[in-house]
Design an enzyme around this catalytic site. Sequence first.
Site, PDB file in Angstrom:
ATOM      1  N   ASP A  10      37.332  49.228  33.813  1.00 28.37           N
ATOM      2  CA  ASP A  10      38.721  48.894  34.154  1.00 28.37           C
ATOM      3  C   ASP A  10      39.263  48.048  33.011  1.00 28.37           C
ATOM      4  O   ASP A  10      38.518  47.607  32.126  1.00 28.37           O
ATOM      5  CB  ASP A  10      38.759  48.110  35.473  1.00 28.37           C
ATOM      6  N   SER A  11      40.570  47.771  33.059  1.00 28.60           N
ATOM      7  CA  SER A  11      41.150  46.874  32.062  1.00 28.60           C
ATOM      8  C   SER A  11      40.693  45.429  32.270  1.00 28.60           C
ATOM      9  O   SER A  11      40.829  44.615  31.372  1.00 28.60           O
ATOM     10  CB  SER A  11      42.673  46.925  32.164  1.00 28.60           C
ATOM     11  N   TYR A  42      46.885  46.912  31.131  1.00 37.09           N
ATOM     12  CA  TYR A  42      47.187  48.235  30.574  1.00 37.09           C
ATOM     13  C   TYR A  42      48.512  48.776  31.138  1.00 37.09           C
ATOM     14  O   TYR A  42      49.186  49.573  30.510  1.00 37.09           O
ATOM     15  CB  TYR A  42      46.100  49.237  30.971  1.00 37.09           C
ATOM     16  N   GLY A  43      48.821  48.361  32.360  1.00 40.22           N
ATOM     17  CA  GLY A  43      49.878  49.019  33.126  1.00 40.22           C
ATOM     18  C   GLY A  43      51.278  48.863  32.574  1.00 40.22           C
ATOM     19  O   GLY A  43      52.192  49.587  32.953  1.00 40.22           O
ATOM     20  N   CYS A  73      40.219  52.438  37.333  1.00 42.30           N
ATOM     21  CA  CYS A  73      41.503  51.938  36.865  1.00 42.30           C
ATOM     22  C   CYS A  73      42.553  52.994  37.202  1.00 42.30           C
ATOM     23  O   CYS A  73      42.472  54.132  36.711  1.00 42.30           O
ATOM     24  CB  CYS A  73      41.438  51.715  35.349  1.00 42.30           C
ATOM     25  N   THR A  75      45.621  53.066  36.324  1.00 48.19           N
ATOM     26  CA  THR A  75      46.468  53.359  35.172  1.00 48.19           C
ATOM     27  C   THR A  75      45.807  54.391  34.256  1.00 48.19           C
ATOM     28  O   THR A  75      46.421  55.394  33.874  1.00 48.19           O
ATOM     29  CB  THR A  75      46.740  52.050  34.389  1.00 48.19           C
ATOM     30  N   GLU A 152      44.229  38.344  37.780  1.00 44.48           N
ATOM     31  CA  GLU A 152      43.423  37.929  36.626  1.00 44.48           C
ATOM     32  C   GLU A 152      43.355  36.397  36.523  1.00 44.48           C
ATOM     33  O   GLU A 152      42.419  35.849  35.974  1.00 44.48           O
ATOM     34  CB  GLU A 152      43.975  38.520  35.329  1.00 44.48           C
ATOM     35  N   CYS A 186      46.436  50.509  42.239  1.00 48.50           N
ATOM     36  CA  CYS A 186      45.873  49.771  41.111  1.00 48.50           C
ATOM     37  C   CYS A 186      44.643  49.079  41.672  1.00 48.50           C
ATOM     38  O   CYS A 186      44.722  48.448  42.740  1.00 48.50           O
ATOM     39  CB  CYS A 186      46.880  48.750  40.601  1.00 48.50           C
ATOM     40  N   THR A 187      43.524  49.189  40.977  1.00 44.50           N
ATOM     41  CA  THR A 187      42.278  48.665  41.538  1.00 44.50           C
ATOM     42  C   THR A 187      42.247  47.141  41.602  1.00 44.50           C
ATOM     43  O   THR A 187      41.371  46.570  42.257  1.00 44.50           O
ATOM     44  CB  THR A 187      41.073  49.179  40.731  1.00 44.50           C
ATOM     45  N   HIS A 188      43.187  46.483  40.929  1.00 45.43           N
ATOM     46  CA  HIS A 188      43.279  45.024  41.089  1.00 45.43           C
ATOM     47  C   HIS A 188      43.803  44.653  42.483  1.00 45.43           C
ATOM     48  O   HIS A 188      43.536  43.561  42.982  1.00 45.43           O
ATOM     49  CB  HIS A 188      44.253  44.427  40.069  1.00 45.43           C
TER      50      HIS A 188
HETATM   51  N1  DGL Z   1      43.293  47.837  37.460  1.00 48.46           N
HETATM   52  C1  DGL Z   1      44.079  48.720  36.695  1.00 48.46           C
HETATM   53  C2  DGL Z   1      44.729  49.787  37.491  1.00 48.46           C
HETATM   54  O1  DGL Z   1      44.084  50.203  38.433  1.00 48.46           O
HETATM   55  C3  DGL Z   1      44.836  48.214  35.527  1.00 48.46           C
HETATM   56  C4  DGL Z   1      45.840  47.177  35.718  1.00 48.46           C
HETATM   57  C5  DGL Z   1      46.441  46.783  34.381  1.00 48.46           C
HETATM   58  O2  DGL Z   1      45.661  46.570  33.465  1.00 48.46           O
HETATM   59  O3  DGL Z   1      47.656  46.744  34.279  1.00 48.46           O
HETATM   60  O4  DGL Z   1      45.795  50.250  37.233  1.00 48.46           O
END
Ligand code: DGL
Length: 278
Positions: A10-11, A42-43, A73, A75, A152, A186-188
Amino acid sequence: MDPRPIGVFDSGLGGLTALRELHALLPGEDLVYFGDTGRVPYGSRGEAVITRYAREDAAFLLGQGVKAVVCACGTVSSVAGALLAREMDCPFVEVVTPAAKAAARATKNGRVGVIATAATTRSGKFPQALRDMDPGIWVRSLACPLFVPLVENGHIAPGDPLATPAVAHYLRPLREEGVDTLILGCTHYPLLAPLIRDYLGDGVALISSGREAALAARERLREEGLLSPRQEGGDCRYFVTDAAGSFASVAEVFLGEPVGRVTPVDISGLEKLELKKE
Ligand code: DGL
């Protein structure tokens, strides 16, 4: 049977939602986690940059000798998932299809919300996957760009003074529109699930894209005869591109256990590597 580890990337911290689930589902598997904490988020980036980062992330994991790669991830899955699946010669699991399938199964009123990063939302991949599964599903897709920096930075506790108003701000339209199922695309975002549940109430089913990817990975490894011969005792190694200490402290809160050593790595230039072995 294959004793090699499974790679998860993931990011940043978000992929831990898949890792935690994989460890619970397959406790004998060794896992290698890679979080690109030096370049998160990344998003908010464009397609070319996300694709380059994605290829570097995958190349790093392949260099660790993994038998399969879980792209935890949303994204990367949305923007570069199809490309990575074509380019890699080991099983590759992304999050969009598994999460969309779970949402299509869960909804009773046919009204599904999707929350994700700006890049994922722009790609339209989740609504497309849902409509391909059931053209009758009504979908509202929203970007929540402040959620990743909140996670984060460790703002994940119920009642958190920064995350609570952000959740209300982003999710108000979904509450008003009566969705009964919400994809955390988004996995976050599953790290914010307790706050999201407090706001939307128990009547809305929350679909964690990380969890669904872990379930899909178990299925895929089983089908391909690649599960580990061990039933327990699998370990997990963590690699990040920056800020190993703060990664470890938020990861430990989320996972509820010590993560041990988190190794800082430099992956720049790895996108030039061939992902497929000839
Ligand atoms: N956790 C990631 C996702 O599922 C990336 C979030 C990010 O880096 O913006 O999209």
